[in-house]
Design an enzyme around this catalytic site. Structure first.
Site, PDB file in Angstrom:
ATOM      1  N   HIS A  79     131.810 -19.479 -12.230  1.00  0.00           N
ATOM      2  CA  HIS A  79     132.545 -20.592 -11.756  1.00  0.00           C
ATOM      3  C   HIS A  79     133.823 -20.101 -11.033  1.00  0.00           C
ATOM      4  O   HIS A  79     135.138 -20.299 -11.073  1.00  0.00           O
ATOM      5  CB  HIS A  79     133.238 -21.628 -12.833  1.00  0.00           C
ATOM      6  CG  HIS A  79     132.230 -22.491 -13.636  1.00  0.00           C
ATOM      7  ND1 HIS A  79     131.203 -22.764 -12.610  1.00  0.00           N
ATOM      8  CD2 HIS A  79     132.226 -22.899 -14.742  1.00  0.00           C
ATOM      9  CE1 HIS A  79     130.369 -23.725 -13.343  1.00  0.00           C
ATOM     10  NE2 HIS A  79     131.047 -23.670 -14.740  1.00  0.00           N
TER      11      HIS A  79
ATOM     12  N   HIS B 140     133.853 -30.021 -12.176  1.00  0.00           N
ATOM     13  CA  HIS B 140     133.448 -30.071 -13.198  1.00  0.00           C
ATOM     14  C   HIS B 140     134.038 -31.172 -14.222  1.00  0.00           C
ATOM     15  O   HIS B 140     134.233 -31.013 -15.640  1.00  0.00           O
ATOM     16  CB  HIS B 140     133.840 -28.632 -13.818  1.00  0.00           C
ATOM     17  CG  HIS B 140     133.056 -27.958 -14.846  1.00  0.00           C
ATOM     18  ND1 HIS B 140     133.237 -28.314 -16.115  1.00  0.00           N
ATOM     19  CD2 HIS B 140     131.999 -26.876 -14.834  1.00  0.00           C
ATOM     20  CE1 HIS B 140     132.221 -27.470 -16.734  1.00  0.00           C
ATOM     21  NE2 HIS B 140     131.766 -26.613 -16.130  1.00  0.00           N
TER      22      HIS B 140
ATOM     23  N   GLU C 139     126.856 -31.405 -12.644  1.00  0.00           N
ATOM     24  CA  GLU C 139     127.517 -30.616 -11.572  1.00  0.00           C
ATOM     25  C   GLU C 139     126.541 -30.252 -10.552  1.00  0.00           C
ATOM     26  O   GLU C 139     125.596 -29.809 -10.316  1.00  0.00           O
ATOM     27  CB  GLU C 139     127.813 -29.253 -12.194  1.00  0.00           C
ATOM     28  CG  GLU C 139     128.859 -29.246 -13.332  1.00  0.00           C
ATOM     29  CD  GLU C 139     128.856 -28.088 -14.212  1.00  0.00           C
ATOM     30  OE1 GLU C 139     128.773 -27.046 -13.557  1.00  0.00           O
ATOM     31  OE2 GLU C 139     128.547 -28.155 -15.305  1.00  0.00           O
TER      32      GLU C 139
HETATM   33  C1  BGC Z   1     128.170 -23.888 -17.547  1.00  0.00           C
HETATM   34  C2  BGC Z   1     128.191 -23.404 -18.946  1.00  0.00           C
HETATM   35  C3  BGC Z   1     129.729 -23.058 -19.220  1.00  0.00           C
HETATM   36  C4  BGC Z   1     130.490 -24.304 -18.928  1.00  0.00           C
HETATM   37  C5  BGC Z   1     131.943 -23.807 -19.113  1.00  0.00           C
HETATM   38  C6  BGC Z   1     128.906 -25.082 -17.298  1.00  0.00           C
HETATM   39  O1  BGC Z   1     128.985 -25.440 -15.856  1.00  0.00           O
HETATM   40  O2  BGC Z   1     126.835 -24.210 -17.096  1.00  0.00           O
HETATM   41  O3  BGC Z   1     127.211 -22.591 -19.191  1.00  0.00           O
HETATM   42  O4  BGC Z   1     129.654 -22.824 -20.529  1.00  0.00           O
HETATM   43  O5  BGC Z   1     130.440 -24.716 -17.470  1.00  0.00           O
HETATM   44  O6  BGC Z   1     132.480 -25.001 -19.275  1.00  0.00           O
END
Ligand code: BGC
Length: 390
Positions: A147, A221, A351
């Site tokens: 991310h 998210h 997402e």
């Molecule tokens: C991921 C997860 C991660 C989470 C964090 C998601 O988008 O796929 O693996 O732990 O984000 O909040």
């Protein structure tokens, strides 16, 4: 015989969907009447919110449509802080998980409601090679990059500019990510526009331009719980994902590179199924990228979610080729807004994204952005409700 049963199943699902759409429309017409009597106005309002640890102001925008839907979005991380939508009886609840204070957003690593960039999801070992040059990114998930790194787009302050037009209100957020930020090449000028329409849609559109070849993958998210945030787990939510295939992952949630059929696996949401039905068969819970049948580019229905106790329905549309279903597996009983506690599976995310680790996977759709090109990505989250169980 099996074929006949499948046919009967298909026809009954189809009829149920027609009834649901019809009643959704009726419901929305009666909501219209209710709300016009209350005279809720399309509005966008800005207020000073918090200061970040360096003392910079963070603003909060409240968008309201004429049906009473309301969302609050802040300049820190261009983050959705709340999202109030009606149930089948017109009762509003905040369906987005989040925190009450900026400190919690600064410290947190759950990415509640945030805009994610430069690259949503994982890049293996935090490395990729572009035009013969290897780039080393910040590694913040074991050896991998997740991310956008240590200070991704969720942890920066965006410039906000509210707007109002016929049937919609919104905020345009801009941010200039400097060459080398978190290891990525190129100065990247980014725009994220949130628009709340009178048709109960929250539209999110992303744009970016660069001055050097780079790799890019935006998403939002927001964790949803259509029964209201903190109001139990999401395992009873019925989910349909318009995807016949997914990208399997290894132990570190890095794609193996295969593109696999969902048929006869617990990954199959092509027909509505509750998230909890087969989650026990998926090690760690759902945290997987689906290959959307539309293939990207054209705006297409990606997923539909229905919560039976409230009747709330959410549809997701996107122009990108993938969507990550994450069933809140790492939520661990932390405190959220208004004293609510978020336990495991108390929220899910859908997402919209390019596939994880695409910069290292030539067989995945490309995420390279060159100077002179424009990254464009549009998502729509549309809310409704059904008076009957689907
Ligand atoms: C991921 C997860 C991660 C989470 C964090 C998601 O988008 O796929 O693996 O732990 O984000 O909040």
């Amino acid at each position: 015989m099996k074929k006949k049963t499948e046919f009967v199943y298909f026809i009954s699902v189809f009829i149920a969907m027609l009834i649901a759409i019809n009643s959704c429309q009726k419901q929305s017409r009666s909501d219209n009447n209710k709300t016009s009597a209350m005279e809720v106005k399309l509005d966008v309002k800005k207020e000073a919110f918090w200061k970040n640890p360096e003392g910079k102001n963070v603003d909060l925008y409240t968008l309201t449509n004429s049906q009473g839907l309301k969302t609050k979005i802040m300049t820190y991380g261009a983050t959705v802080v709340s999202l109030e939508v009606p149930d089948r009886n017109g009762k509003f609840a905040d369906v987005a998980l989040g925190y009450d204070t900026l400190e919690e957003y600064v410290k947190g690593n759950a990415y509640f409601g945030a805009t994610i960039g430069r690259y949503a999801n994982r890049i293996a070992k935090g490395r990729f090679t572009l035009n013969g040059v290897e780039y080393k990114l910040a590694t913040n998930d074991g050896e991998n990059h997740l991310h956008g790194g240590n200070k991704g787009f969720d942890k920066v302050i965006w410039e906000g500019e509210p707007f109002k037009r016929e049937g919609a209100v919104g905020v345009k957020f801009t941010y200039l990510s400097k060459d080398g930020e978190e290891g990525y090449p190129g100065n990247l000028a980014c725009t994220v526009i949130y628009t709340l329409t009178d048709s109960n849609e929250l539209k999110i559109s992303y744009e970016a331009v660069t001055d050097k070849p780079t790799s890019i993958n935006f998403t939002n998210h927001t964790y949803f719980n259509l029964a209201g945030h903190g109001n139990g787990d999401i395992l009873n939510h019925e989910l349909m994902i318009n995807a016949d295939k997914f990208t399997p992952v290894d132990e570190e949630l890095i794609p193996t590179g295969e593109i696999q059929s969902v048929k006869n696996t617990p990954m199959d949401f092509t027909h509505p199924m509750t998230i909890g039905s087969r989650i026990g068969e998926v090690k760690g819970g759902y945290d997987h990228n689906y290959v959307i049948n539309s293939g990207g580019d054209l705006l297409a229905l990606t997923a539909r979610v229905y919560e039976p106790t409230s009747g709330r329905i959410m549809e997701v549309y996107t122009t990108v080729p993938g969507v990550q279903l994450y069933s809140g597996n790492f939520l661990n009983g932390a405190s959220g807004k208004q004293g609510k506690i978020y336990y495991k599976h108390y929220g899910f995310t859908l997402e919209t994204q390019h596939f994880p680790d695409s910069p290292n996977r030539p067989n995945f759709p490309s995420t390279i952005l060159n100077p002179g090109e424009k990254y464009i990505h549009l998502d729509i989250y549309k809310f409704g409700s059904s008076p009957n169980k689907l």
